[in-house]
Design a protein around this motif. Structure first.
Motif, PDB file in Angstrom:
ATOM      1  N   ASP A   1      14.174   2.214   0.954  1.00  0.00           N
ATOM      2  CA  ASP A   1      14.363   1.315   2.081  1.00  0.00           C
ATOM      3  C   ASP A   1      13.005   0.963   2.669  1.00  0.00           C
ATOM      4  N   GLU A   2      12.510  -0.223   2.348  1.00  0.00           N
ATOM      5  CA  GLU A   2      11.198  -0.630   2.832  1.00  0.00           C
ATOM      6  C   GLU A   2      11.163  -0.716   4.356  1.00  0.00           C
ATOM      7  N   ALA A   3      12.313  -0.998   4.979  1.00  0.00           N
ATOM      8  CA  ALA A   3      12.353  -1.093   6.438  1.00  0.00           C
ATOM      9  C   ALA A   3      12.039   0.256   7.088  1.00  0.00           C
ATOM     10  N   LYS A   4      12.473   1.350   6.432  1.00  0.00           N
ATOM     11  CA  LYS A   4      12.162   2.681   6.953  1.00  0.00           C
ATOM     12  C   LYS A   4      10.731   3.080   6.613  1.00  0.00           C
ATOM     13  N   GLY A   5      10.280   2.683   5.424  1.00  0.00           N
ATOM     14  CA  GLY A   5       8.879   2.853   5.089  1.00  0.00           C
ATOM     15  C   GLY A   5       8.462   4.225   4.609  1.00  0.00           C
ATOM     16  N   TYR A   6       9.404   5.154   4.447  1.00  0.00           N
ATOM     17  CA  TYR A   6       9.000   6.467   3.963  1.00  0.00           C
ATOM     18  C   TYR A   6       9.617   6.752   2.605  1.00  0.00           C
ATOM     19  N   TRP A   7       9.015   7.745   1.929  1.00  0.00           N
ATOM     20  CA  TRP A   7       9.458   8.096   0.582  1.00  0.00           C
ATOM     21  C   TRP A   7      10.761   8.879   0.647  1.00  0.00           C
ATOM     22  N   GLU A   8      11.598   8.662  -0.340  1.00  0.00           N
ATOM     23  CA  GLU A   8      12.822   9.450  -0.455  1.00  0.00           C
ATOM     24  C   GLU A   8      12.451  10.932  -0.404  1.00  0.00           C
TER      25      GLU A   8
ATOM     26  N   PRO B   1       9.706  12.871   7.703  1.00  0.00           N
ATOM     27  CA  PRO B   1       9.622  12.139   6.437  1.00  0.00           C
ATOM     28  C   PRO B   1       8.178  11.936   6.005  1.00  0.00           C
ATOM     29  N   MET B   2       8.019  11.601   4.718  1.00  0.00           N
ATOM     30  CA  MET B   2       6.690  11.425   4.129  1.00  0.00           C
ATOM     31  C   MET B   2       6.365   9.940   4.069  1.00  0.00           C
ATOM     32  N   TYR B   3       5.365   9.527   4.830  1.00  0.00           N
ATOM     33  CA  TYR B   3       4.950   8.124   4.858  1.00  0.00           C
ATOM     34  C   TYR B   3       3.685   7.925   4.026  1.00  0.00           C
ATOM     35  N   PRO B   4       3.403   6.692   3.595  1.00  0.00           N
ATOM     36  CA  PRO B   4       2.091   6.403   3.012  1.00  0.00           C
ATOM     37  C   PRO B   4       0.980   6.835   3.965  1.00  0.00           C
ATOM     38  N   LYS B   5      -0.106   7.374   3.409  1.00  0.00           N
ATOM     39  CA  LYS B   5      -1.170   7.868   4.276  1.00  0.00           C
ATOM     40  C   LYS B   5      -2.480   7.916   3.507  1.00  0.00           C
ATOM     41  N   THR B   6      -3.531   8.216   4.236  1.00  0.00           N
ATOM     42  CA  THR B   6      -4.831   8.482   3.627  1.00  0.00           C
ATOM     43  C   THR B   6      -4.996   9.984   3.490  1.00  0.00           C
ATOM     44  N   TRP B   7      -5.169  10.449   2.259  1.00  0.00           N
ATOM     45  CA  TRP B   7      -5.243  11.870   1.952  1.00  0.00           C
ATOM     46  C   TRP B   7      -6.683  12.356   2.011  1.00  0.00           C
TER      47      TRP B   7
ATOM     48  N   TRP C   1       0.840  -1.197   0.000  1.00  0.00           N
ATOM     49  CA  TRP C   1       0.000   0.000   0.000  1.00  0.00           C
ATOM     50  C   TRP C   1       0.878   1.251   0.000  1.00  0.00           C
ATOM     51  N   SER C   2       0.545   2.193  -0.881  1.00  0.00           N
ATOM     52  CA  SER C   2       1.296   3.445  -0.971  1.00  0.00           C
ATOM     53  C   SER C   2       0.522   4.629  -0.421  1.00  0.00           C
ATOM     54  N   ASP C   3      -0.720   4.801  -0.849  1.00  0.00           N
ATOM     55  CA  ASP C   3      -1.551   5.925  -0.416  1.00  0.00           C
ATOM     56  C   ASP C   3      -2.999   5.616  -0.746  1.00  0.00           C
ATOM     57  N   THR C   4      -3.908   6.328  -0.090  1.00  0.00           N
ATOM     58  CA  THR C   4      -5.325   6.295  -0.431  1.00  0.00           C
ATOM     59  C   THR C   4      -5.856   7.721  -0.408  1.00  0.00           C
ATOM     60  N   VAL C   5      -6.715   8.052  -1.358  1.00  0.00           N
ATOM     61  CA  VAL C   5      -7.430   9.321  -1.351  1.00  0.00           C
ATOM     62  C   VAL C   5      -8.840   9.052  -0.842  1.00  0.00           C
ATOM     63  N   GLY C   6      -9.223   9.712   0.267  1.00  0.00           N
ATOM     64  CA  GLY C   6     -10.537   9.480   0.845  1.00  0.00           C
ATOM     65  C   GLY C   6     -10.719   8.014   1.169  1.00  0.00           C
ATOM     66  N   ASP C   7     -11.834   7.472   0.698  1.00  0.00           N
ATOM     67  CA  ASP C   7     -12.082   6.042   0.868  1.00  0.00           C
ATOM     68  C   ASP C   7     -12.341   5.369  -0.471  1.00  0.00           C
ATOM     69  N   PHE C   8     -11.832   6.001  -1.574  1.00  0.00           N
ATOM     70  CA  PHE C   8     -12.236   5.496  -2.883  1.00  0.00           C
ATOM     71  C   PHE C   8     -11.117   5.383  -3.922  1.00  0.00           C
ATOM     72  N   PHE C   9      -9.883   5.841  -3.616  1.00  0.00           N
ATOM     73  CA  PHE C   9      -8.822   5.785  -4.625  1.00  0.00           C
ATOM     74  C   PHE C   9      -7.551   5.287  -3.958  1.00  0.00           C
ATOM     75  N   VAL C  10      -7.110   4.067  -4.310  1.00  0.00           N
ATOM     76  CA  VAL C  10      -5.965   3.458  -3.646  1.00  0.00           C
ATOM     77  C   VAL C  10      -4.803   3.288  -4.624  1.00  0.00           C
ATOM     78  N   PHE C  11      -3.584   3.481  -4.105  1.00  0.00           N
ATOM     79  CA  PHE C  11      -2.348   3.392  -4.886  1.00  0.00           C
ATOM     80  C   PHE C  11      -1.511   2.237  -4.329  1.00  0.00           C
ATOM     81  N   LEU C  12      -1.046   1.346  -5.213  1.00  0.00           N
ATOM     82  CA  LEU C  12      -0.320   0.153  -4.804  1.00  0.00           C
ATOM     83  C   LEU C  12       0.983   0.041  -5.574  1.00  0.00           C
ATOM     84  N   ARG C  13       2.038  -0.394  -4.896  1.00  0.00           N
ATOM     85  CA  ARG C  13       3.350  -0.510  -5.535  1.00  0.00           C
ATOM     86  C   ARG C  13       3.857  -1.947  -5.472  1.00  0.00           C
ATOM     87  N   CYS C  14       4.699  -2.304  -6.442  1.00  0.00           N
ATOM     88  CA  CYS C  14       5.322  -3.627  -6.463  1.00  0.00           C
ATOM     89  C   CYS C  14       6.839  -3.534  -6.423  1.00  0.00           C
TER      90      CYS C  14
END
Length: 300
Positions: free
Chosen positions: A258-265, A274-280, A164-177
């Motif tokens: 670094d997935e262990a840190k979990g935040y965006w460069e 730092p900027m973490y995945p969140k619900t916007w 999981w990367s981010d979600t907007v509200g409760d209707f738009f989700v962003f996923l990374r591989c």
């Protein structure tokens, strides 16, 4: 469904398919306007690439339909992946006749949409060397509408190993591989179905500007952008291909090293450090930090 076995690990987005009533017109758009290379062509379709992989776009004859198929590369062998999917209750088919460059493919249906998903360990090389000045660097992400957002997110995370990367509200989700902010994103909708948009990555803002000038010379006008999204923070532009599909050209997307840190460069334009995945929140700045909003962008 039975309890999920360990997830298959998708390593990258491989290709996306388009059906079109006018193969020649769409191939000309990709080769003349977006500067792709046609690796394999026939009257009923074509395979096009931006680089070393055999293809990242598949064009076939049919009604105008984007995201007709999506291909992903995975880390493990297909025998193991097929067994895991079977244990999770999903039907699969092993195919050797999908097309050139992909001689061994595991096919399954995406839940809710029924879109065929192709899993493979790799593609054959395209034989294309170097990058012309205009050509996008790669297929970046594929976005779609879904009537069942939570099950779709669970499928991609639990079965295919997306994060999981981010979600907007409760209707738009962003996923990374992988390190990129998203390879797949989904908008909940009971009004629309199918493709939302397809995105191709440009090297940097100058590369993007050069391509936009090229689009203008070929009669393609932007319907949104340039702007900067909140989730992913990529610079974006949107235009429509000859069949009316929304095509995004972007650059500067967030990456996590670094997935262990979990935040965006960290980037200067981030809202938090730092900027973490969140619900916007659903607001103008989330959709476009720079201001102008495209009315259909949050219409679901």
């Amino acid at each position: 469904m039975s309890a999920h076995p360990p997830a298959i690990r998708v390593s990258k987005l491989g290709y996306v398919g388009f059906e079109t009533p006018d193969v020649d017109r769409l191939v000309e758009y990709y080769t003349t306007v977006l500067d792709f290379t046609a690796v394999d062509t026939a009257p009923e379709g074509a395979f096009l690439t931006t680089g070393t992989d055999h293809h990242c776009v598949v064009v076939t004859r049919g009604d105008a339909r984007g995201r007709a198929v999506v291909g992903y590369e995975i880390w493990e062998d297909l025998d193991s992946a097929q067994q895991r999917l079977k244990e999770a209750g999903y039907e699969t088919e092993r195919r050797s006749d999908i097309g050139p460059g992909t001689s061994d493919v595991l096919v399954l249906e995406e839940p809710a949409t029924g879109t065929p998903l192709h899993l493979m360990t790799s593609q054959d090389p395209s034989g294309v060397e170097g990058y012309p000045p205009l050509r996008p660097t790669k297929l970046g992400h594929v976005a779609a509408y879904t009537s069942a957002l939570n099950p779709m997110q669970a499928f991609y995370q639990d079965l295919l190993g997306f994060k999981w990367s981010d979600t907007v509200g409760d209707f738009f989700v962003f996923l990374r591989c992988n390190a990129d902010h998203h390879a797949a994103n989904f908008m909940a909708s009971t009004k629309y179905q199918g493709m939302h948009h397809i995105a191709y990555e440009m090297r940097d803002p100058n590369h993007l500007i050069a391509m936009l000038d090229h689009l203008a010379k070929n009669g393609y006008r932007l319907h949104w952008g340039p702007g900067r999204h909140g989730p992913g923070h990529n610079l974006f532009t949107y235009h429509r291909d000859p069949d009316g599909h929304v095509i995004e050209l972007f650059t500067q997307i967030d990456v996590v090293h670094d997935e262990a840190k979990g935040y965006w460069e960290p980037r200067p334009w981030h809202e938090e450090y730092p900027m973490y995945p969140k619900t916007w929140q659903v607001d103008l700045a989330t959709v476009n930090q720079w201001g102008p909003i495209d009315p259909p962008s949050l219409d679901h």
